[in-house]
Design an enzyme around this catalytic site. Sequence first.
Site, PDB file in Angstrom:
ATOM      1  N   LYS B  89     -72.414  30.491   6.147  1.00  0.00           N
ATOM      2  CA  LYS B  89     -72.005  29.465   7.116  1.00  0.00           C
ATOM      3  C   LYS B  89     -73.196  28.792   7.780  1.00  0.00           C
ATOM      4  CE  LYS B  89     -67.441  29.763   6.917  1.00  0.00           C
ATOM      5  NZ  LYS B  89     -66.656  28.649   6.353  1.00  0.00           N
ATOM      6  N   GLU B 111     -64.450  25.263  15.162  1.00  0.00           N
ATOM      7  CA  GLU B 111     -63.358  26.206  14.996  1.00  0.00           C
ATOM      8  C   GLU B 111     -63.912  27.406  14.233  1.00  0.00           C
ATOM      9  OE1 GLU B 111     -64.026  23.961  12.757  1.00  0.00           O
ATOM     10  OE2 GLU B 111     -63.989  25.236  10.978  1.00  0.00           O
ATOM     11  N   SER B 377     -70.647  35.943  -0.147  1.00  0.00           N
ATOM     12  CA  SER B 377     -70.797  34.957   0.925  1.00  0.00           C
ATOM     13  C   SER B 377     -71.118  35.547   2.287  1.00  0.00           C
ATOM     14  CB  SER B 377     -69.524  34.112   1.021  1.00  0.00           C
ATOM     15  OG  SER B 377     -68.409  34.951   1.221  1.00  0.00           O
TER      16      SER B 377
END
Lengths: 260, 393
Positions: B89, B111, B377
């Site tokens: 991210k 969010e 991830s």
Amino acid sequence: MKNRINKLFQEKKERVLSVYFTAGYPDLEDTVPIIKELVKNGVDLIEIGMPFSDPVADGPVIQHSSLIALQNGMSIRKLFDQLKDIRQVTDIPLILMGYINPVLQYGVEAFCEKCREVGIDGLIIPDLPLSVYEEDFRSVFENNNLHNIFLITPQTSEDRMRTIDGISEGFIYMVSSNATTGAKSSVTDFQKDYFERVNLMKLKNPRMIGFGISNSETFRNACQYASGAILGSAFVKALEGTDLLEQKVSRFINSIVTES
Amino acid sequence: MSYQVNEKGYYGEFGGAYIPEMMVPNIEELQHNYLEIINSYDFRQEFVDLLKNYVGRPSPLYFAKRLSEKYQSKIYLKREDLNHTGSHKINNTIGQILVAQKLGKHRIIAETGAGQHGLATATVCALMGLECIVYMGAVDVERQAPNVKKMRMLGAEVIPAVSGNQTLKDATNEAMRDWINNPVDTHYIIGSVVGPHPYPDMVARFQSVISEEIRWQLEEQTGRENPTRVIACVGGGSNAAGAFYHFLDQENVELIGVEAAGKGIETHETAATLTLGTPGVLHSSRSILMQTKDGQITEPYSISAGLDYPGIGPLHANLFTSKRAKYLWATDAEVLDAALELTRLEGIIPALESAHALAALKKLQLKPEEVSVINLSGRGDKDMETYLNHFGY
């Protein structure tokens, strides 16, 4: 047949009162009774909300009414069913307001044809942007004598306002401030500048001010700068409680139109 | 055929910007400026520097020997879990915070589902000294408590979203409402390849560093640039978009996304959007959604908060429809097994989201000479409570 929205604004130039409610709230079968009461109390125009699970442009009050309406079993199909004889009840303009996805799933053409059949005059679909409307929706709306009502906000550029004015028929929905529906507000200096700026543009369409109109004072202020104003969240909130629908509606409308 | 976004913001029939008028100025500002900003020399310098010296890129491409032995094939892990803040991210938040600065924004909203994107946003806001507000479903605030504490320590305000199922979809609704209410000085850092154009393209570009690195790392290690396949989990689909990006036009590379099936695709408790969904508009873009026949969005479910979303990025909807990529699904139970397997075979505790990609290994017929790259991830720290409850350590 002439569109009832145009007829209204030709006949009435000021203090036009438009009221929004969510179909299916508080009870599933309240749609027609609410319309009847609003008409009885002299409302000029009614916006019937089609509830959606994810109403991003709405504040807590309409989010809540939408949730309850969906839990009650409201759907576009059900709404059209309730409205099938509405033109025997009233001749004031009726507008459907809701988000694009349920309309897409119903089928845009079928939806517009059904609107014409029951006697709907206009649509407000906040997440249907101008460009998509022009390309994919305009002709089917026009074929069914439906006016698409566009929004403008304090951040809308003058160029874009002119474009919107050019494509609009009926009226322009002037969002009073940078907010989702139901925000508390009085007319601030900032809003005054915006209202006056738009006034000076001499747009061809009448304007109705909405968002944050909640009482006689805000209604009166808004009417100084536009043909009239739209009440949504404040009315939906007034529908809470156990009083008779008749009482709730008349008490609310009186509180708005009575000069204080 | 191009799998990239076209000039109108569409991937095939999916994408676009179905935004209320209140969001038009901000979205148009982004649409008109994002490419010029991210292609500028200044931006590239800063972005590459921060990815290298702050995030710790390149992330390793690791040959997982024992996992490979078990599956009788060659398996590599792209270690996005080793990035600063523990997931992919951060690649996107670094990019977007720089864009926000160039646009002169002072207030950042985001969010988050699992909290990884919220954490990555809070981190770059601390780094740049910008105000940060993170919307997070109230249920997720509970199940991802460690990330909430980290965000607060970093100075972010975490606001629980109490509407709907109180998960990622609801957090996204609240963030959009915030932006409508604060249109002037705020930038919304969307965490996935969802939302109105240009977000899906912008986020995919920032995440594309993943596949850019995979190509040269694989060549360095094996002499070949292209693996047989790339496997990634998909919720909104940002890590998969990044892992697929530079392979999209390499048609001989198989692309596999793995959705969260929750308790099973035959139950109502699932988030397998492409498997079960139909075309529609949610969060301002046209994609594939889980919805009723009346067009109401269905509440999803997954053990993994990051994949607990009823939509998917339009890029993936297009890859799915055009059959360029294949989308499988994995249930909660399969995912927990896969997480434990990786932990015991390789000494790596994966995030629940990433474990979906690992669970695909059992569903594929791997051949010995094939090379599979799995995008790992994120790391499992945030999921320890779920793991401990399940495995009972």
